[in-house]
Design a protein around this motif. Structure first.
Motif, PDB file in Angstrom:
ATOM      1  N   GLY A 129      -0.640  10.972 -13.757  1.00 45.72           N
ATOM      2  CA  GLY A 129       0.084  11.079 -12.480  1.00 45.72           C
ATOM      3  C   GLY A 129      -0.729  10.491 -11.336  1.00 45.72           C
ATOM      4  N   ARG A 130      -2.035  10.732 -11.345  1.00 48.10           N
ATOM      5  CA  ARG A 130      -2.862  10.229 -10.236  1.00 48.10           C
ATOM      6  C   ARG A 130      -2.988   8.703 -10.296  1.00 48.10           C
ATOM      7  N   ILE A 131      -3.048   8.176 -11.514  1.00 44.53           N
ATOM      8  CA  ILE A 131      -3.097   6.707 -11.642  1.00 44.53           C
ATOM      9  C   ILE A 131      -1.792   6.109 -11.099  1.00 44.53           C
ATOM     10  N   ALA A 132      -0.672   6.766 -11.439  1.00 42.04           N
ATOM     11  CA  ALA A 132       0.626   6.284 -10.951  1.00 42.04           C
ATOM     12  C   ALA A 132       0.663   6.304  -9.423  1.00 42.04           C
ATOM     13  N   ALA A 133       0.174   7.396  -8.838  1.00 44.61           N
ATOM     14  CA  ALA A 133       0.196   7.503  -7.371  1.00 44.61           C
ATOM     15  C   ALA A 133      -0.638   6.379  -6.754  1.00 44.61           C
ATOM     16  N   MET A 134      -1.748   6.040  -7.394  1.00 39.27           N
ATOM     17  CA  MET A 134      -2.567   4.945  -6.869  1.00 39.27           C
ATOM     18  C   MET A 134      -1.803   3.621  -6.873  1.00 39.27           C
ATOM     19  N   LEU A 135      -1.053   3.395  -7.961  1.00 37.88           N
ATOM     20  CA  LEU A 135      -0.285   2.150  -8.031  1.00 37.88           C
ATOM     21  C   LEU A 135       0.842   2.117  -6.994  1.00 37.88           C
ATOM     22  N   CYS A 136       1.250   3.281  -6.532  1.00 36.25           N
ATOM     23  CA  CYS A 136       2.308   3.362  -5.509  1.00 36.25           C
ATOM     24  C   CYS A 136       1.723   3.386  -4.105  1.00 36.25           C
ATOM     25  N   SER A 137       0.418   3.300  -3.989  1.00 36.42           N
ATOM     26  CA  SER A 137      -0.228   3.477  -2.687  1.00 36.42           C
ATOM     27  C   SER A 137      -0.042   2.256  -1.801  1.00 36.42           C
ATOM     28  N   GLU A 138      -0.352   2.453  -0.524  1.00 36.88           N
ATOM     29  CA  GLU A 138      -0.354   1.337   0.426  1.00 36.88           C
ATOM     30  C   GLU A 138      -1.379   0.284  -0.023  1.00 36.88           C
ATOM     31  N   HIS A 139      -2.520   0.744  -0.495  1.00 33.74           N
ATOM     32  CA  HIS A 139      -3.613  -0.174  -0.838  1.00 33.74           C
ATOM     33  C   HIS A 139      -3.287  -1.070  -2.028  1.00 33.74           C
TER      34      HIS A 139
END
Ligand code: NAD
Length: 248
Positions: free
Chosen positions: A218-228
């Motif tokens: 889940g955290r990896i997914a959130a990173m891919l959805c991030s602004e950065h």
């Protein structure tokens, strides 16, 4: 690290349990408003309680394009423009060539390919208009390395991967990224059902000698959805403890 997506709105399909639930939880922890779907209201309520905050729960079966489109329409009705789409769904039945009849392929393609495409149709126009969007599909390691006794999944998800890469190129200049996460073995109901008592033996064959935790996924997914992650598009990222044997 602040992912820069506080206040964004996400539709996470098939998220009452498993990987979808973990992604919805990670996004909510980043201050994203989430709409989740599943086939059972009581399970959705349980998931929403566990995620916490204001979660929109939508009963939809995303095994069909009709169900997938209905999920997006209801998510938009609940949240407004969907900034982040996590296209997910239950996997198709197991089986090999000999045990899988020809007429099983159509429903599998609808479940594991067309349904995600329907969700993209639902969200892309508004993402384009606002010039920001994140589309992330949960597929499988099977698209890199066909998995034994999963001929339907191996076949349908590769088609979806071709679609995602093509879409990524078409919408990149509109500020929309399109990626997929390709899970290897993670500890969810699906994997427990598929492997049963053979799970420890199967896990021992992974270079990490363990299987993945949904919350890490889940955290990896959130990173891919991030602004950065705005410059990261058209990628299929395998999350598999080293199981994929190829170089790239
Ligand atoms: P899961 O079966 O454990 O959970 C899926 C969630 O989606 C559950 O909440 C379930 O109720 C819901 N769901 C299932 N079918 C649905 C439908 N038709 N409509 C709406 N909701 C539905 O699955 P998972 O392990 O979380 O996997 C998610 C996806 O990733 C699946 O497509 C799976 O095949 C794929 N995958 C998972 C793994 C893994 O290790 N868990 C590995 C490779 C691929």
């Amino acid at each position: 690290m602040d992912l820069g997506i506080t206040g964004r709105r996400a539709a996470v399909a098939a998220a009452s349990r498993g990987l979808g639930f973990a992604v919805a939880t990670a996004l909510a922890q980043e201050g994203v408003a989430v709409a989740i779907c599943g086939r059972d209201q009581s399970r959705l309520d349980e998931a929403a309680r566990s995620i916490g905050g204001d979660v929109a729960t939508i009963v939809c079966d995303v095994a069909t394009t009709g169900g997938a489109s209905a999920f997006i329409e209801q998510a938009q009705a609940a949240l407004g423009v969907i900034d982040i789409l996590v296209a997910n769904g239950g996997g198709p039945p197991g089986g090999d060539f000999s045990s899988t009849p020809l007429d099983a392929y159509g429903p599998a393609v609808e479940r594991s390919m067309l349904s995600a495409i329907a969700m993209c149709h639902g969200v892309v126009p508004a993402m384009r208009e606002q010039r920001w969007g994140r589309i992330l599909a949960i597929t499988s390691l099977a698209v890199r390395q066909p998995l034994e006794n999963l001929i339907l999944s191996n076949s349908a998800r590769t088609g979806l991967t071709g679609f995602l890469k093509t879409l990524a190129n078409e919408v990149a200049a509109d500020g929309i990224t399109v990626n997929s996460l390709q899970p290897g073995l993670h500890e969810t109901d699906r994997i427990r059902e598929l492997y049963g008592e053979r799970l420890p033996e199967r896990a021992a064959a992974v270079p990490s000698r363990t299987i993945g935790r949904p919350e890490d996924f889940g955290r990896i997914a959130a990173m891919l959805c991030s602004e950065h992650a705005k410059f990261l598009t058209g990628a299929g990222v395998h999350v598999d403890g080293g199981e994929y044997g190829g170089l790239l």
